[in-house]
Design a protein around this motif. Structure first.
Motif, PDB file in Angstrom:
ATOM      1  N   GLU A  27       1.075  -0.926  -0.223  1.00  0.00           N
ATOM      2  CA  GLU A  27       0.078  -0.003   0.000  1.00  0.00           C
ATOM      3  C   GLU A  27       0.723   1.125  -0.133  1.00  0.00           C
ATOM      4  N   VAL A  28       0.484   2.301  -1.006  1.00  0.00           N
ATOM      5  CA  VAL A  28       1.503   3.856  -1.549  1.00  0.00           C
ATOM      6  C   VAL A  28       0.391   5.001  -0.118  1.00  0.00           C
ATOM      7  N   ARG A  29       0.264   4.888   0.045  1.00  0.00           N
ATOM      8  CA  ARG A  29      -0.424   6.235   0.863  1.00  0.00           C
ATOM      9  C   ARG A  29      -0.648   7.246   0.720  1.00  0.00           C
ATOM     10  N   VAL A  30       0.820   7.723   0.058  1.00  0.00           N
ATOM     11  CA  VAL A  30       0.942   9.170  -0.434  1.00  0.00           C
ATOM     12  C   VAL A  30       0.783   9.218  -2.047  1.00  0.00           C
ATOM     13  N   ASP A  43       2.917  12.096  -5.187  1.00  0.00           N
ATOM     14  CA  ASP A  43       3.951  12.912  -5.427  1.00  0.00           C
ATOM     15  C   ASP A  43       3.998  14.386  -5.102  1.00  0.00           C
ATOM     16  N   ASN A  44       4.752  14.783  -4.196  1.00  0.00           N
ATOM     17  CA  ASN A  44       4.404  16.636  -4.532  1.00  0.00           C
ATOM     18  C   ASN A  44       3.344  16.849  -2.778  1.00  0.00           C
ATOM     19  N   GLN A  45       3.151  15.416  -1.902  1.00  0.00           N
ATOM     20  CA  GLN A  45       1.942  15.582  -1.290  1.00  0.00           C
ATOM     21  C   GLN A  45       2.442  16.223  -0.043  1.00  0.00           C
ATOM     22  N   ASN A  46       2.071  17.480   1.116  1.00  0.00           N
ATOM     23  CA  ASN A  46       2.310  17.616   1.811  1.00  0.00           C
ATOM     24  C   ASN A  46       1.767  16.159   3.098  1.00  0.00           C
ATOM     25  N   VAL A  47       3.272  16.647   4.074  1.00  0.00           N
ATOM     26  CA  VAL A  47       2.956  15.439   4.443  1.00  0.00           C
ATOM     27  C   VAL A  47       3.599  16.020   6.555  1.00  0.00           C
ATOM     28  N   ARG A  48       2.882  15.750   7.394  1.00  0.00           N
ATOM     29  CA  ARG A  48       3.203  15.570   8.503  1.00  0.00           C
ATOM     30  C   ARG A  48       3.715  14.780   9.355  1.00  0.00           C
TER      31      ARG A  48
END
Length: 351
Positions: A90-93, A95-100
């Motif tokens: 599973e990939v939950r993000v 490309d270029n997504q903001n994460v904490r």
């Protein structure tokens, strides 16, 4: 009757004589013209004063004040690698997504690790039961006072109990490790930032210690200003700095955080025989070295998106007032024009 001549009777002659004897006076300069002349002189003086002031201002900021157009936006990138190996399910993000910090980026197949947790938990229960038996036997032997129970036997049972206790602690440690490995199948971000250059997909195999996803740490931006060595005496840690990014009018403010204490030199390399490899240079061409100065960013206007690699003009002001925007623009353009006109000549001299 008085005698008259032809000249006296000639009207043209009389007119010329009258003109000679009774000439009109020269016209006087009107007072209004004199006032306009004084205004023009005063305006010229004011313009000269402003020109001298502007020249002094330009000299202060262009020559005396440390500045460079060779600045770059820098940032740290977290290259995240899994701590366990397995297939990505599973990939939950994207490309270029903001994460904490702590967000799950992708998941490794947890089946094998769940089995390890179950097995380790069973081993702990087995060791607990064995320890209980050993402790009971040791307690009974210690309670016996008959001659049939020797001191050696009591010590033997006590030792068996300690061995069982150690085995239980080892099994508990293995259970803890198995649970940690199971948690590590969910690979999490270690920083606040943005996922960049995401290439992984479901089905890829994640290898322990091999980075497969990168996150730009948005809390770590700074500016590297590469100042000529002739400007370094006027740069100190704690000085205020103004930064203008190419393509954006609002300016950033910052503080000199540190100064690099060394840069690479080509003459330090050794040749094939171990001797110093000194490059020949023209003695009449001496280019000032560039020294990196790290600028901590204090304020970023909300309309400016910081991107690592952006070009910046940096001015170190110390305790002075910040340079105006128009002056920083003019300085950058003049420097670019100077570089464009002198670089081909220097390159030709080198050849």
């Amino acid at each position: 009757m008085p005698e008259t001549t032809a000249d006296e009777d000639d009207p043209k002659t009389a007119q010329r004589a009258g003109t000679t004897d009774h000439a009109d006076p020269l016209p006087l300069v009107p007072r209004r013209g004199r006032g306009a002349k004084i205004v023009r002189l005063a305006a010229t003086g004011v313009i000269l004063l402003l020109a001298f002031g502007a020249a002094a201002y330009v000299w202060e900021f262009y020559v005396a004040a440390p500045w460079t157009r060779d600045g770059t936006v820098r940032v740290q990138v977290a290259n995240i690698a899994p701590q366990v190996a397995g297939q990505i399910v599973e990939v939950r993000v994207h490309d270029n997504q903001n994460v904490r910090k702590g967000d799950v980026l992708y998941v490794i197949d947890p089946v094998d690790f769940e089995v390890s947790v179950t097995s380790a938990d069973a081993e702990v229960k087995n060791r607990e039961a064995d320890l209980q038996v050993k402790n009971a036997q040791s307690a009974r032997r210690q309670a016996l006072t008959t001659v049939s129970t020797s001191v050696e036997e009591k010590q033997q049972y006590a030792g068996q109990a300690k061995i069982a206790q150690a085995a239980l602690e080892s099994a508990q440690a293995q259970l803890r490790q198995a649970k940690i490995n199971l948690e590590r199948t969910q690979v999490k971000s270690t920083v606040n930032g943005r996922v960049t250059n995401l290439l992984m997909r479901v089905g890829d195999y994640a290898r322990t210690g091999t980075s497969n996803i990168s996150v730009v740490d948005t809390d770590s931006y700074w500016i590297d200003g590469y100042f000529e060595e002739t400007k370094m005496p006027n740069i100190h840690v704690g000085d205020r700095a103004d930064v203008k990014l190419m393509g954006f009018d609002p300016r950033l403010t910052g503080t000199v955080a540190s100064i690099t204490l060394g840069i690479a030199t080509a003459n330090a390399a050794a040749s094939t025989q171990g001797l110093p490899d000194v490059n020949p240079v023209y003695t009449w061409v001496r280019l000032a070295q560039r020294v990196p100065v790290r600028i901590h960013i204090d304020h970023v206007p909300p309309e400016i998106p910081l991107i690592a690699g952006m070009t910046a003009t940096v001015v170190v002001n110390g305790g002075r007032a910040p340079a105006p925007s128009w002056f920083m623009d003019l300085r950058a353009r003049v420097s670019a024009l100077t570089h464009a006109t002198t670089a081909p000549t220097i390159e030709a001299d080198r050849r």
